[in-house]
Design an enzyme around this catalytic site. Structure first.
Site, short mmCIF file in Angstrom:
data_model
loop_
_atom_site.label_atom_id
_atom_site.label_comp_id
_atom_site.label_asym_id
_atom_site.label_seq_id
_atom_site.Cartn_x
_atom_site.Cartn_y
_atom_site.Cartn_z
N SER A 44 0.85 -1.26 0.04
CA SER A 44 0.13 -0.09 -0.15
C SER A 44 1.07 1.48 -0.12
CB SER A 44 -0.97 -0.08 1.33
OG SER A 44 -1.84 0.93 0.98
N ARG A 103 -11.73 6.39 10.04
CA ARG A 103 -11.09 4.98 10.15
C ARG A 103 -12.24 3.96 9.56
NH1 ARG A 103 -7.03 1.68 9.86
NH2 ARG A 103 -7.07 0.13 11.02
N ASP A 120 -8.94 -6.98 -4.12
CA ASP A 120 -8.70 -5.56 -3.66
C ASP A 120 -9.07 -4.59 -4.65
OD1 ASP A 120 -7.47 -3.05 -2.84
OD2 ASP A 120 -5.35 -3.90 -3.03
N HIS A 169 -8.02 -5.14 -0.08
CA HIS A 169 -6.66 -4.64 -0.05
C HIS A 169 -5.66 -5.04 1.22
CE1 HIS A 169 -3.86 -1.28 -0.61
NE2 HIS A 169 -4.03 -0.92 0.52
N ASP A 170 -6.71 -5.30 2.31
CA ASP A 170 -5.83 -5.85 3.62
C ASP A 170 -5.38 -7.30 3.33
OD1 ASP A 170 -6.10 -4.02 5.37
OD2 ASP A 170 -7.83 -4.67 6.44
#
Lengths: 381, 381
Positions: free
Chosen positions: B155, B225, B318, B351-352
């Site tokens: 990232s 967040r 992602d 994405h994680d």
């Protein structure tokens, strides 16, 4: 009641005020002094069988089509509704009410609670999709219409159409469900929840009493809207429209607005704050989270015994309620052996495609409505 | 400097404090009294050529692997870094600093401005990706390392690796760029912008002076967040983990937490507020928006004359930095005739995924690092 007749179409702005019959909600709570604001376009024919009922989405209102005198903003579905348009006001009498729980003239959480003389706030009862349908049915009865030619809606509007099909299929001849869902995913609920958190954690929200305090959770509502708006578009449509373009001249690193897409989002938030209420946002969005009509195995029995033609539309670039949601609805309806027509449209505008003038989409809607009662549109004869 | 030796690995917690050499940033601003907090794992060999440098992502810190005594939270990349793991601390000396602009021990906007004696706040200069690289290079020099075995990041971390490749390719033997982007899309920027708006519009932000007022924009940072976290997951991973499950017993319509996914998001926000600073969030996220290294046609000249093996990884699920972003990086590097290896991994965590223990992904990283200097891993000989 006010009325205009423009060159293009006749429209009427009116309200149903029903204090004689309290509305009992799915929750068991009762609402008295129900007011429903609505607009109509076109003319009801003598047989009273050419009415199409429009159900609006989360941020919609009764102003679906045309421009009122002195106003420049056309209704939110002006591309779809009007003379010669897919929902043709030369043929159909079109009805669009502001939703129960809304903030554009219908009873909602910012209305005065007759028990206290103050706005309801969070004392307004939680709503269910079937409550919307119950109110829609009152309006139809009030207008002296026994059977609707069609019920049509996109997104939350399409969810109302589905609920109506399950609750009272004999009310209508045809139904159109666009970019909707019968069961929000965890991701859908997550986005919805963050928007509500932004509103409810805003100091200006004051536990829902902001109206009495003459303030409002503008930051929270703006953030909720900006975030939601991203989910209504597609990566492609934002990219084509803005890319990495600067708002002015060259990019000049800063925390203020620099990229054009940032300016666009701020504008979306500003416009929304002018026309929408944070409490309505909470109430209407929460109805979607809990909507799960096929979870009740008996819900489909009426529809199964009264089959009718249904058109379901989705858009390939819609990632808020992707085609998977629509395909699930289609599968559930086909299990009832209903004549379902399904169109998956290559609309590149994401979820908002349902509001756009996309030729194959409009053609599908027009064709589906074209053959009602032999009252064909010229173009499709 | 503190040090532990656990059964698993040796780790060191230290800082570089450099008040002798002000750092001139890309913006032209100068930072004096630079402090960089970092951790290391494993042992630097006598030839000082087995060091791997880890660049962390937006919400990361220097604690990449292992557990410190008395703590139960392992480092954010503990699945990747450790004895026998893909980045094998039995072979490599691993360095991970907290980013300039961060809030976990390195100089950032919440540090004291020596000119005023108060926290910098928004007087902290805007940062660029090349500033991160300049600081990383100082740390490498401070540690007496002339050449790194590899530079690795996911990232925002991968974006630092790319910038480092362009700025000083001779610093390293290999490079790994994971789930990164060389050019954020309008949608990427839009999400980033809404998160910052939530922080900066929070009354607690006080134009960035909140630290002096002993307050903080907790609502804004929590909303930022929660929203960002949704974009780090995939619809599938949230669905598999939570679906429409209630948090307790049955669903009971309300505005409070009812669905399990809502509880999860709230928990993510709470944990984040305990360990992250809103100003760092603004500064680090904004660097990503402006990152566009290939826009400068001369940026690639050094790398073109000093080719080295590069591994680029992306994940099919992602949607924050989709495989398209990685393929663009690959294409740009291939235009320089560099030996690029590209892996598109079927990791279902969005994405994680880059933080997850996904076998083909870990295999690709281990294999790529396995042949450095003939110092093969047993498993791949």
């Amino acid at each position: 009641m006010s009325s205009i007749r423009s060159e293009q179409m006749q429209a009427t702005d009116a309200q149903l005020a029903d204090s004689a019959h309290p509305l009992t909600l799915a929750s068991g709570d009762k609402l008295i002094d129900l007011i429903i604001h609505y607009e109509t376009y076109g003319r009801l024919n003598d047989r009273r069988d050419n009415a199409i009922f429009i159900c609006h989405a989360l941020s919609g209102d009764a102003h679906a089509a045309g421009c009122w005198p002195g106003e420049t903003r056309p209704g939110w579905w002006d591309s779809m509704i009007g003379p010669g348009k897919p929902i043709d006001t030369d043929r159909f009498y079109v009805i669009c009410p502001n939703l129960l729980g809304g903030c554009q003239g219908s009873t909602g959480p910012s209305s005065i609670n007759p028990k206290t003389g103050h706005p309801f706030g969070l004392d307004f009862p939680l709503l269910a999709m079937s409550d919307f349908v119950a109110v829609h049915r009152r309006l139809v009865a009030f207008l002296g219409i026994e059977s609707l030619a069609a019920v049509v809606g996109g997104s939350l509007g399409g969810m109302q159409v589905l609920q109506w099909l399950l609750d009272a299929p004999t009310d209508m001849t045809k139904a159109i469900i666009i970019a909707a869902s019968s069961r929000l995913t965890a991701q859908n609920i997550a986005f919805s929840a963050v928007g509500r958190e932004a509103i409810m954690r805003d100091q200006g929200f004051a536990d829902g009493h902001y109206l009495e305090l003459d303030q409002s959770p503008d930051t929270g509502l703006a953030i909720a809207r900006m975030m939601a708006h991203i989910t209504y578009t597609s990566e492609g449509s934002l990219g084509r429209k803005f890319g990495r373009d600067p708002q002015h001249g060259d990019l000049t690193p800063q925390f203020g607005v620099d990229f054009a897409v940032e300016s666009y989002l701020q504008h979306q938030a500003e416009v929304f704050l002018d026309r929408f209420d944070a409490l309505s946002y909470l109430y209407l969005s929460r109805v979607m989270d809990y909507f799960d009509p096929f979870a009740n195995s008996e819900a489909t029995s009426q529809l199964a015994s009264h089959p009718l033609p249904i058109l379901v539309c989705s858009f390939t670039s819609d990632w808020r309620f992707s085609p998977l949601h629509s395909r699930r609805i289609v599968a559930k309806l086909e299990q009832l052996e209903l004549p379902v027509s399904y169109r998956e449209i290559d609309g590149g505008f994401g979820h908002d495609s349902f509001l756009m003038d996309i030729a194959p989409y409009h053609l599908a809607v027009a064709a589906f409505l074209g053959h009602i009662d032999g009252n064909h549109r010229g173009a499709f004869q």
